[in-house]
Design an enzyme around this catalytic site. Structure first.
Site, PDB file in Angstrom:
ATOM      1  N   ASN A 169       0.860  -1.181   0.000  1.00  5.71           N
ATOM      2  CA  ASN A 169       0.000   0.000   0.000  1.00  5.71           C
ATOM      3  C   ASN A 169       0.902   1.240   0.000  1.00  5.71           C
ATOM      4  O   ASN A 169       1.682   1.440   0.935  1.00  5.71           O
ATOM      5  CB  ASN A 169      -0.891  -0.050   1.258  1.00  5.71           C
ATOM      6  CG  ASN A 169      -1.800   1.157   1.359  1.00  5.71           C
ATOM      7  OD1 ASN A 169      -1.369   2.267   1.092  1.00  5.71           O
ATOM      8  ND2 ASN A 169      -3.037   0.943   1.756  1.00  5.71           N
ATOM      9  N   HIS A 193       1.091   6.230   1.677  1.00 10.85           N
ATOM     10  CA  HIS A 193       1.891   7.170   2.464  1.00 10.85           C
ATOM     11  C   HIS A 193       3.039   7.811   1.681  1.00 10.85           C
ATOM     12  O   HIS A 193       3.645   8.764   2.167  1.00 10.85           O
ATOM     13  CB  HIS A 193       2.339   6.530   3.776  1.00 10.85           C
ATOM     14  CG  HIS A 193       1.131   6.229   4.624  1.00 10.85           C
ATOM     15  ND1 HIS A 193       0.271   7.226   5.031  1.00 10.85           N
ATOM     16  CD2 HIS A 193       0.607   5.074   5.065  1.00 10.85           C
ATOM     17  CE1 HIS A 193      -0.727   6.680   5.707  1.00 10.85           C
ATOM     18  NE2 HIS A 193      -0.555   5.381   5.734  1.00 10.85           N
ATOM     19  N   HIS A 203      -5.716   3.560  -1.485  1.00 10.01           N
ATOM     20  CA  HIS A 203      -7.028   3.917  -0.937  1.00 10.01           C
ATOM     21  C   HIS A 203      -7.357   5.334  -1.407  1.00 10.01           C
ATOM     22  O   HIS A 203      -6.690   6.289  -1.006  1.00 10.01           O
ATOM     23  CB  HIS A 203      -6.950   3.851   0.598  1.00 10.01           C
ATOM     24  CG  HIS A 203      -8.263   4.077   1.286  1.00 10.01           C
ATOM     25  ND1 HIS A 203      -8.412   3.920   2.644  1.00 10.01           N
ATOM     26  CD2 HIS A 203      -9.483   4.443   0.822  1.00 10.01           C
ATOM     27  CE1 HIS A 203      -9.667   4.184   2.986  1.00 10.01           C
ATOM     28  NE2 HIS A 203     -10.331   4.508   1.901  1.00 10.01           N
ATOM     29  N   ARG A 245      -9.453   8.057  -0.757  1.00  7.27           N
ATOM     30  CA  ARG A 245     -10.376   8.494   0.301  1.00  7.27           C
ATOM     31  C   ARG A 245     -11.197   9.669  -0.198  1.00  7.27           C
ATOM     32  O   ARG A 245     -10.739  10.464  -1.024  1.00  7.27           O
ATOM     33  CB  ARG A 245      -9.595   8.918   1.554  1.00  7.27           C
ATOM     34  CG  ARG A 245      -8.805   7.791   2.182  1.00  7.27           C
ATOM     35  CD  ARG A 245      -8.197   8.257   3.497  1.00  7.27           C
ATOM     36  NE  ARG A 245      -9.205   8.457   4.500  1.00  7.27           N
ATOM     37  CZ  ARG A 245      -9.436   7.623   5.514  1.00  7.27           C
ATOM     38  NH1 ARG A 245      -8.686   6.555   5.697  1.00  7.27           N
ATOM     39  NH2 ARG A 245     -10.397   7.860   6.369  1.00  7.27           N
ATOM     40  N   ARG A 273      -6.879  12.798   1.211  1.00 10.36           N
ATOM     41  CA  ARG A 273      -5.750  13.241   2.052  1.00 10.36           C
ATOM     42  C   ARG A 273      -4.411  12.705   1.547  1.00 10.36           C
ATOM     43  O   ARG A 273      -3.379  13.257   1.871  1.00 10.36           O
ATOM     44  CB  ARG A 273      -5.964  12.820   3.507  1.00 10.36           C
ATOM     45  CG  ARG A 273      -5.925  11.345   3.733  1.00 10.36           C
ATOM     46  CD  ARG A 273      -5.993  11.016   5.203  1.00 10.36           C
ATOM     47  NE  ARG A 273      -7.303  11.264   5.763  1.00 10.36           N
ATOM     48  CZ  ARG A 273      -7.737  10.687   6.882  1.00 10.36           C
ATOM     49  NH1 ARG A 273      -6.954   9.893   7.553  1.00 10.36           N
ATOM     50  NH2 ARG A 273      -8.939  10.924   7.333  1.00 10.36           N
ATOM     51  N   GLU A 311      -8.744   0.349  -2.666  1.00 10.61           N
ATOM     52  CA  GLU A 311      -9.565   0.363  -1.443  1.00 10.61           C
ATOM     53  C   GLU A 311     -10.475   1.568  -1.515  1.00 10.61           C
ATOM     54  O   GLU A 311     -10.031   2.659  -1.893  1.00 10.61           O
ATOM     55  CB  GLU A 311      -8.691   0.548  -0.205  1.00 10.61           C
ATOM     56  CG  GLU A 311      -7.827  -0.613   0.135  1.00 10.61           C
ATOM     57  CD  GLU A 311      -6.892  -0.241   1.287  1.00 10.61           C
ATOM     58  OE1 GLU A 311      -7.033   0.837   1.883  1.00 10.61           O
ATOM     59  OE2 GLU A 311      -6.020  -1.031   1.566  1.00 10.61           O
ATOM     60  N   THR A 316      -8.092   3.727   8.532  1.00 13.10           N
ATOM     61  CA  THR A 316      -9.254   2.855   8.676  1.00 13.10           C
ATOM     62  C   THR A 316      -9.176   2.175  10.047  1.00 13.10           C
ATOM     63  O   THR A 316      -8.165   1.567  10.380  1.00 13.10           O
ATOM     64  CB  THR A 316      -9.247   1.791   7.546  1.00 13.10           C
ATOM     65  OG1 THR A 316      -8.944   2.456   6.330  1.00 13.10           O
ATOM     66  CG2 THR A 316     -10.577   1.101   7.434  1.00 13.10           C
ATOM     67  N   GLU A 371     -10.886  -9.390   3.517  1.00 16.22           N
ATOM     68  CA  GLU A 371      -9.595  -8.968   4.050  1.00 16.22           C
ATOM     69  C   GLU A 371      -9.821  -8.754   5.541  1.00 16.22           C
ATOM     70  O   GLU A 371     -10.617  -7.889   5.945  1.00 16.22           O
ATOM     71  CB  GLU A 371      -9.083  -7.682   3.385  1.00 16.22           C
ATOM     72  CG  GLU A 371      -7.721  -7.287   3.970  1.00 16.22           C
ATOM     73  CD  GLU A 371      -7.023  -6.163   3.210  1.00 16.22           C
ATOM     74  OE1 GLU A 371      -7.078  -6.140   1.965  1.00 16.22           O
ATOM     75  OE2 GLU A 371      -6.410  -5.310   3.885  1.00 16.22           O
ATOM     76  N   HIS A 415      -3.574  -4.369   7.605  1.00 11.38           N
ATOM     77  CA  HIS A 415      -3.619  -3.246   8.533  1.00 11.38           C
ATOM     78  C   HIS A 415      -2.670  -3.415   9.716  1.00 11.38           C
ATOM     79  O   HIS A 415      -2.757  -4.387  10.456  1.00 11.38           O
ATOM     80  CB  HIS A 415      -5.027  -2.936   9.060  1.00 11.38           C
ATOM     81  CG  HIS A 415      -5.167  -1.466   9.296  1.00 11.38           C
ATOM     82  ND1 HIS A 415      -4.775  -0.869  10.459  1.00 11.38           N
ATOM     83  CD2 HIS A 415      -5.586  -0.467   8.479  1.00 11.38           C
ATOM     84  CE1 HIS A 415      -4.959   0.433  10.355  1.00 11.38           C
ATOM     85  NE2 HIS A 415      -5.447   0.697   9.158  1.00 11.38           N
TER      86      HIS A 415
HETATM   87  N1  PXP Z   1      -5.753  -2.943   4.141  1.00  2.49           N
HETATM   88  C1  PXP Z   1      -6.717  -2.007   4.305  1.00  2.49           C
HETATM   89  C2  PXP Z   1      -8.133  -2.387   3.986  1.00  2.49           C
HETATM   90  C3  PXP Z   1      -6.398  -0.699   4.729  1.00  2.49           C
HETATM   91  O1  PXP Z   1      -7.374   0.221   4.892  1.00  2.49           O
HETATM   92  C4  PXP Z   1      -5.043  -0.378   4.942  1.00  2.49           C
HETATM   93  C5  PXP Z   1      -4.672   1.026   5.306  1.00  2.49           C
HETATM   94  O2  PXP Z   1      -4.962   1.877   4.247  1.00  2.49           O
HETATM   95  C6  PXP Z   1      -4.078  -1.382   4.761  1.00  2.49           C
HETATM   96  C7  PXP Z   1      -4.461  -2.655   4.384  1.00  2.49           C
HETATM   97  C8  PXP Z   1      -2.620  -1.125   4.994  1.00  2.49           C
HETATM   98  O3  PXP Z   1      -2.465  -0.842   6.356  1.00  2.49           O
HETATM   99  P1  PXP Z   1      -1.084  -0.299   6.898  1.00  2.49           P
HETATM  100  O4  PXP Z   1      -0.789   0.951   6.154  1.00  2.49           O
HETATM  101  O5  PXP Z   1      -1.358  -0.080   8.357  1.00  2.49           O
HETATM  102  O6  PXP Z   1      -0.064  -1.377   6.650  1.00  2.49           O
END
Ligand code: PXP
Length: 253
Positions: free
Chosen positions: A8, A11, A44, A46, A50, A74, A105, A159, A200
């Site tokens: 992901n 960031h 994601h 959003r 952001r 996402e 999330t 998930e 997550h």
């Molecule tokens: N899976 C989902 C559904 C999420 O919402 C997120 C965060 O955007 C992640 C995975 C990845 O989580 P993390 O950034 O905490 O590793």
């Protein structure tokens, strides 16, 4: 089968948005992830934009197509985001709850709430109608009553929200109860013939007991990877994480 690693890269966009510059490049991040063994990119979009912006979605999709790997989008169930998903036609969509005040999330979809469940069912139906071949996963807690609801939806995977597990692990608490719940959830989901994914809050350390269990076919990891990349670089972090997956098989705990 070796478990898949979805990276992901939200960031990377968070850093860029913090200064309103056009760097760091999400396209370079996506390319680096694939060059270092990642199996899919997760982003994601959003409602508050952001981090990932609309233009990022198509730019990142060009990279996923170039590497022949899936793009996992996402999203919440907002009509505007549904329209963008339909225009984009990603490979996977992960439906998540979304709340503007949250830092990230905060938990899975509360499918026990009939309004939420109906909204998710309608979104799923529309996406399936409008995006040929789309695969849909639901971000949920590892709770059998929620999983029973999932089984009534026409989805392709769950998930499981691993945020609380990961926090407990990092605080040195016993995680046996989480592992037990994941086992029970997996037994139920396997009968329904849909995918079992996790995501997550995971780190290279906290993902290891899950890899040892051999239940999850896919892990979506973001924040920890981007944080570690500050010290070791994105390529080496992705590559050593994926390398650590190689000694595990799904379904052979
Ligand atoms: N899976 C989902 C559904 C999420 O919402 C997120 C965060 O955007 C992640 C995975 C990845 O989580 P993390 O950034 O905490 O590793």
């Amino acid at each position: 089968m070796i478990p898949r690693l979805g990276v992901n890269i939200d960031h990377v966009a968070t850093l860029r948005q913090a200064r309103g510059e056009n760097y760091p490049s999400v396209v370079n991040a996506a390319t680096t992830c694939f060059n270092n063994g990642c199996d899919q990119l997760t982003i994601h979009l959003r409602e508050d934009r952001r981090h990932i912006q609309d233009i990022d979605v198509s730019a990142i999709q060009l990279v996923t197509k170039k590497f022949g790997k899936p793009l996992n989008l996402e999203m919440g169930c907002a009509p505007e985001i549904i329209d963008i998903a339909i225009a984009t036609q990603p490979d996977w969509i992960c439906l998540v709850p979304e709340n503007r005040e949250e830092k990230t999330t905060e938990g899975g979809l509360n499918l026990l709430d009939s309004d939420i469940c109906q909204k998710v069912a309608n979104t799923c139906k529309k996406l399936k109608e409008k995006i040929p071949g789309i695969k849909i996963s639901f971000f949920v807690e590892s709770d059998l009553s929620v999983l029973h609801r999932v089984a009534e939806l026409n989805g392709d995977a769950v998930e499981i929200h691993t945020g609380d597990y990961a926090m407990a692990f990092l605080n040195g608490n016993d995680v046996g109860n989480f592992l037990e719940k994941y086992n029970q959830a997996h037994k139920f989901i396997a009968q329904k013939n849909i995918g079992f994914h996790a995501g997550h809050g995971l780190t290279a350390e906290s993902v290891t007991p899950l890899l040892e269990q051999g239940l999850f076919a896919e892990y979506n990891i973001g924040h920890w990877i981007i944080c570690e990349a500050l010290f070791d670089g994105l390529g080496p972090v992705v590559s050593s994480l994926k390398e650590s997956f190689q000694k595990y098989q799904v379904g052979q705990a």
